[in-house]
Design a protein around this motif. Structure first.
Motif, PDB file in Angstrom:
ATOM      1  N   ARG A   4     -23.980  -2.398  -4.713  1.00 20.26           N
ATOM      2  CA  ARG A   4     -24.507  -1.030  -4.800  1.00 20.26           C
ATOM      3  C   ARG A   4     -23.821  -0.087  -3.808  1.00 20.26           C
ATOM      4  O   ARG A   4     -23.901   1.133  -3.945  1.00 20.26           O
ATOM      5  CB  ARG A   4     -26.013  -1.031  -4.546  1.00 20.26           C
ATOM      6  CG  ARG A   4     -26.408  -1.366  -3.119  1.00 20.26           C
ATOM      7  CD  ARG A   4     -27.907  -1.288  -2.910  1.00 20.26           C
ATOM      8  NE  ARG A   4     -28.286  -1.573  -1.547  1.00 20.26           N
ATOM      9  CZ  ARG A   4     -28.559  -2.783  -1.066  1.00 20.26           C
ATOM     10  NH1 ARG A   4     -28.492  -3.830  -1.883  1.00 20.26           N
ATOM     11  NH2 ARG A   4     -28.909  -2.966   0.195  1.00 20.26           N
ATOM     12  N   ASN A   5     -23.164  -0.655  -2.788  1.00 15.00           N
ATOM     13  CA  ASN A   5     -22.565   0.176  -1.739  1.00 15.00           C
ATOM     14  C   ASN A   5     -21.056   0.345  -1.852  1.00 15.00           C
ATOM     15  O   ASN A   5     -20.480   1.191  -1.158  1.00 15.00           O
ATOM     16  CB  ASN A   5     -22.884  -0.425  -0.365  1.00 15.00           C
ATOM     17  CG  ASN A   5     -24.267  -0.058   0.126  1.00 15.00           C
ATOM     18  OD1 ASN A   5     -24.660   1.109   0.071  1.00 15.00           O
ATOM     19  ND2 ASN A   5     -25.024  -1.044   0.584  1.00 15.00           N
TER      20      ASN A   5
ATOM     21  N   ASN B 113     -27.528   3.987   5.220  1.00 10.34           N
ATOM     22  CA  ASN B 113     -28.632   3.736   4.297  1.00 10.34           C
ATOM     23  C   ASN B 113     -29.069   2.288   4.476  1.00 10.34           C
ATOM     24  O   ASN B 113     -28.720   1.411   3.693  1.00 10.34           O
ATOM     25  CB  ASN B 113     -28.194   3.993   2.856  1.00 10.34           C
ATOM     26  CG  ASN B 113     -27.870   5.452   2.634  1.00 10.34           C
ATOM     27  OD1 ASN B 113     -28.749   6.278   2.458  1.00 10.34           O
ATOM     28  ND2 ASN B 113     -26.574   5.779   2.659  1.00 10.34           N
TER      29      ASN B 113
ATOM     30  N   ASP C  31     -23.159  -0.289   4.221  1.00  9.07           N
ATOM     31  CA  ASP C  31     -24.045   0.835   3.896  1.00  9.07           C
ATOM     32  C   ASP C  31     -23.819   2.048   4.800  1.00  9.07           C
ATOM     33  O   ASP C  31     -24.600   3.000   4.790  1.00  9.07           O
ATOM     34  CB  ASP C  31     -25.511   0.420   3.944  1.00  9.07           C
ATOM     35  CG  ASP C  31     -25.894  -0.307   5.226  1.00  9.07           C
ATOM     36  OD1 ASP C  31     -25.086  -0.293   6.174  1.00  9.07           O
ATOM     37  OD2 ASP C  31     -26.995  -0.888   5.269  1.00  9.07           O
TER      38      ASP C  31
ATOM     39  N   GLN D 203     -32.850  -0.756   1.249  1.00  7.96           N
ATOM     40  CA  GLN D 203     -33.058  -0.149  -0.057  1.00  7.96           C
ATOM     41  C   GLN D 203     -34.462  -0.368  -0.601  1.00  7.96           C
ATOM     42  O   GLN D 203     -34.819   0.206  -1.626  1.00  7.96           O
ATOM     43  CB  GLN D 203     -32.035  -0.721  -1.053  1.00  7.96           C
ATOM     44  CG  GLN D 203     -30.602  -0.412  -0.688  1.00  7.96           C
ATOM     45  CD  GLN D 203     -30.294   1.073  -0.689  1.00  7.96           C
ATOM     46  OE1 GLN D 203     -30.666   1.787  -1.622  1.00  7.96           O
ATOM     47  NE2 GLN D 203     -29.624   1.543   0.357  1.00  7.96           N
TER      48      GLN D 203
END
Length: 368
Positions: A51-52, A253, A132, A256
């Motif tokens: 996702r990163n 970030n 992240d 999550q």
């Protein structure tokens, strides 16, 4: 009333302490005397970070510093991290991907990944990043200038945290509270006292020679709070560290989901204070007494005297001042009593994992 006045005085002193303490945390800035463009190795371990990948590469692509090499290590991911990396790094010059080896006994996964990365790095400076993390375009320029200006072996800082989800909102920004409230920054940045040390593992900028002189990540291979232990090692070897306010240049970030927040902080909370039962008891008492009790006093503010509202107001102002320094949303400060309760709960959970000897789990691995 005399007890209330003393309690108000304690809160006032804490607020004054934050205002004094923050003056000893430098920001990142450019200086007139800039050394030559030394090679900086940007080193990033990734384990199940699909996702990163895209956002990370876009951030790195925009960096303005001209002499960089990028080394990524796929730490035996079971998702599409490796495939996405192979596709995305075509946008970066001087970039390569390493395949992480199997985790040896007694090593923590991230520490071993960073160790492998360091063995392939050629830079005069080493920047370890988490997947992240997102950097402003000039982040490396100003970080390097600050590191050189202060002749430090390590520069680190707690990033800005764009939090999502209730538990993240309550817990993640508390990392800045710990620093501004509990760490004497004058000693952290102007002495070589190892005990007065802090760092954030998502952003660790080393002078390469000093990194290798202290033994690198191999020297802290079994540590769950390797960032702090590396900072202490730098000082123990006679070098300086710099803990800077990097929030204008570095964001993270961090988690999550609420589940990740709970697991991540539970992994670090008790080990982060050296598994000290005495210190844990102090933390629980401190956050209960300073930040939870004022909510109960609000009842007396309505039923007896308005002075009982002052401790709550001062606690919110203190948290608000720290949130301002951390580039955090201002209104989150009103939730400080809930944040304190969450930190207490996480610490108790972390302590229970030690008592039960069930280990600390993170990303499919369990550590004792």
């Amino acid at each position: 009333m005399s007890t209330l006045y003393i309690y108000i005085g304690i809160h006032a002193c804490l607020l004054i302490w934050v205002f004094i303490n923050q003056h000893y945390m430098p920001g990142l800035q450019s200086f007139n005397t800039i050394k030559q463009k030394d090679l900086v190795s940007v080193l990033i371990p990734l384990r199940n970070e699909e996702r990163n990948v895209s956002g990370l590469i876009q951030s790195l692509k925009a960096l303005s510093y001209s002499n960089l090499e990028f080394i990524f290590l796929d730490d035996q991911s079971t998702d599409h991290t490796k495939a996405l990396l192979e596709q995305e790094i075509k946008q970066l010059p001087h970039a390569k991907i390493l395949d992480g080896s199997a985790l040896p006994p007694s090593w923590v996964g991230k520490n071993f990944a960073c160790h492998q990365l360091s063995q392939h790095a050629k830079g005069t400076y080493l920047l370890f990043l988490d997947a992240d993390v997102r950097l402003a375009s000039t982040a490396i320029d100003v970080s390097l200038h600050t590191l050189q200006h202060r002749t430090a072996g390590l520069l680190s800082g707690f990033p800005k945290f764009p939090v999502k989800g209730l538990l993240a909102m309550l817990a993640v920004p508390m990392q800045h509270v710990f620093i501004y409230l509990h760490l004497p920054l004058m000693l952290a940045n102007n002495s070589k006292l190892p005990q007065a040390s802090a760092a954030h593992g998502s952003f660790m900028f080393f002078n390469s020679a000093i990194y290798h002189a202290i033994g690198g990540h191999q020297a802290v291979k079994s540590s769950l709070v390797e960032d702090v232990h590396l900072a202490r090692l730098v000082k123990q070897k006679g070098f300086s560290t710099c803990l800077a306010n990097v929030t204008n240049y570095v964001s993270c970030n961090m988690y999550q989901s609420n589940k990740d927040v709970w697991a991540g902080f539970s992994k670090n909370a008790f080990p982060g204070i050296g598994k000290s039962w005495l210190l844990a008891a102090f933390v629980i008492f401190f956050y209960s007494f300073i930040f939870v009790l004022p909510v109960g006093l609000l009842w007396f503010a309505f039923s007896s005297h308005w002075l009982y509202s002052i401790p709550f107001a001062l606690s919110v102002i203190t948290k608000g001042a720290i949130d301002y320094l951390a580039a955090q949303k201002a209104w989150i400060a009103i939730l400080m009593p809930l944040s304190a309760l969450v930190i207490i709960a996480i610490l108790l959970r972390s302590m229970s994992l030690t008592v039960l000897k069930s280990g600390y789990s993170w990303k499919g691995r369990t550590y004792s």
